[in-house]
Design an enzyme around this catalytic site. Sequence first.
Site, mmCIF file in Angstrom:
data_model
loop_
_atom_site.group_PDB
_atom_site.id
_atom_site.type_symbol
_atom_site.label_atom_id
_atom_site.label_comp_id
_atom_site.label_asym_id
_atom_site.label_seq_id
_atom_site.Cartn_x
_atom_site.Cartn_y
_atom_site.Cartn_z
ATOM 1 N N ARG A 111 41.299 49.820 -5.710
ATOM 2 C CA ARG A 111 42.087 48.585 -5.571
ATOM 3 C C ARG A 111 43.318 48.982 -4.771
ATOM 4 N NH1 ARG A 111 43.371 43.833 -9.800
ATOM 5 N NH2 ARG A 111 41.309 43.313 -9.001
ATOM 6 N N HIS A 138 38.240 40.361 -1.863
ATOM 7 C CA HIS A 138 37.919 40.711 -3.257
ATOM 8 C C HIS A 138 36.418 40.461 -3.446
ATOM 9 C CE1 HIS A 138 38.457 41.665 -7.323
ATOM 10 N NE2 HIS A 138 39.183 40.657 -7.755
ATOM 11 N N GLN A 141 34.569 40.053 -6.907
ATOM 12 C CA GLN A 141 34.887 38.806 -7.604
ATOM 13 C C GLN A 141 33.964 37.676 -7.158
ATOM 14 O OE1 GLN A 141 37.521 38.146 -9.992
ATOM 15 N NE2 GLN A 141 36.211 36.355 -10.198
ATOM 16 N N ASP A 229 43.252 29.847 -6.976
ATOM 17 C CA ASP A 229 43.739 31.171 -7.382
ATOM 18 C C ASP A 229 45.260 31.074 -7.438
ATOM 19 O OD1 ASP A 229 43.950 33.893 -7.940
ATOM 20 O OD2 ASP A 229 43.577 34.542 -5.865
ATOM 21 N N CYS A 268 39.530 33.129 -10.599
ATOM 22 C CA CYS A 268 39.239 34.549 -10.835
ATOM 23 C C CYS A 268 40.087 35.145 -11.951
ATOM 24 C CB CYS A 268 39.417 35.335 -9.544
ATOM 25 S SG CYS A 268 41.120 35.427 -8.944
ATOM 26 N N ARG A 296 31.860 39.538 -14.161
ATOM 27 C CA ARG A 296 32.336 40.699 -13.410
ATOM 28 C C ARG A 296 31.526 41.938 -13.797
ATOM 29 N NH1 ARG A 296 37.335 40.708 -11.138
ATOM 30 N NH2 ARG A 296 36.532 42.634 -10.202
#
Length: 311
Positions: A111, A138, A141, A229, A268, A296
């Site tokens: 990340r 991402h 996700q 988001d 998310c 996930r």
Amino acid sequence: MIASPRHFLDLWRIEAADLRAILDDAHARKAARAGWPKGRRDADLPARDRTLAMIFEKNSTRTRFSFDAAMRQLGGDVIISNASDMQLGRGEPIDDTARVLSRMVDAIMIRANVHEDVERLAHAATVPVINGLSDKGHPCQILADIQTFEEHRGPIRGRTIAWVGDGNNVCASFIHAAPKLGFKLNIASPAIYHPDLVDLARAAEQQGQVTTTRDPREAVRGADCVITDTWVSMGDTDHDERLDALEPYQVDEVLMDEAAPDAVFLHCLPAHRGEEVTDEVIDGPRSLIWDEAENRIHAQKSILAWCFGAI
Ligand code: CP
Ligand code: NVA
């Protein structure tokens, strides 16, 4: 000749058939372990004898725990570190980090603050590298999100997804996925927080059906799924400007009523109730956020299995 590792960096680079195979595997793996304790290992153990290193330059709850749980369920192991605890955090080149970790583990998840660092890590690594979020995407996700949509509403191909709010990293991965998986993507964002123009141009080249507008109602009208988001992502410094510009983009019941009657809501997480989404929507009957968070694990198990050549 040694085959190059199967990196999972950006959805636009992955073959459509591979993305479909990863999603199908995720659906099957989830169904096969229904009712099992979460620590029980899958029958086929595609990560047996494999170790995944995880490097975090930013905070995480879902990505950290889901990759850890995923590797255990696949029969493998993990080593987790914050970048600030590594020599990487003191300036050791990420290329050297890649070369060292490639001698010690079988795959690396990172990340990262800056997407170019994910690319550099992958370029120097001799094991698969997975993008666990960068400023530009991402991808893990989005596969969990699509898995969630499909288990409630059937195949994503031909359906319409509405993205409302910041044209950020998560939005970027939806743009990458749209041409690959054949869904229509309508994006509503303010001009200053519009999606990446390179991503939009690439999606158009790949015959993706991606539209942009300033009007959230236009984007949501008739959509099968509404997604938003946070308005302030990790690393964003213009907090107040973002809240001002994005205020008209809050997903509330009135906006959801513009969508198809059986439309679902995804986010998310982490969420900021009262900012990008109201309590009524995120905690209401159309919200699938807890299945989305669980998925996930399932989606990433299939990503890992693909990286290890088991799919
Ligand atoms: N959605 C997501 O990636 O959550 P974390 O930041 O908690 O990993
Ligand atoms: N866009 C958010 C996603 C967090 C999972 C961020 O980058 O902070």
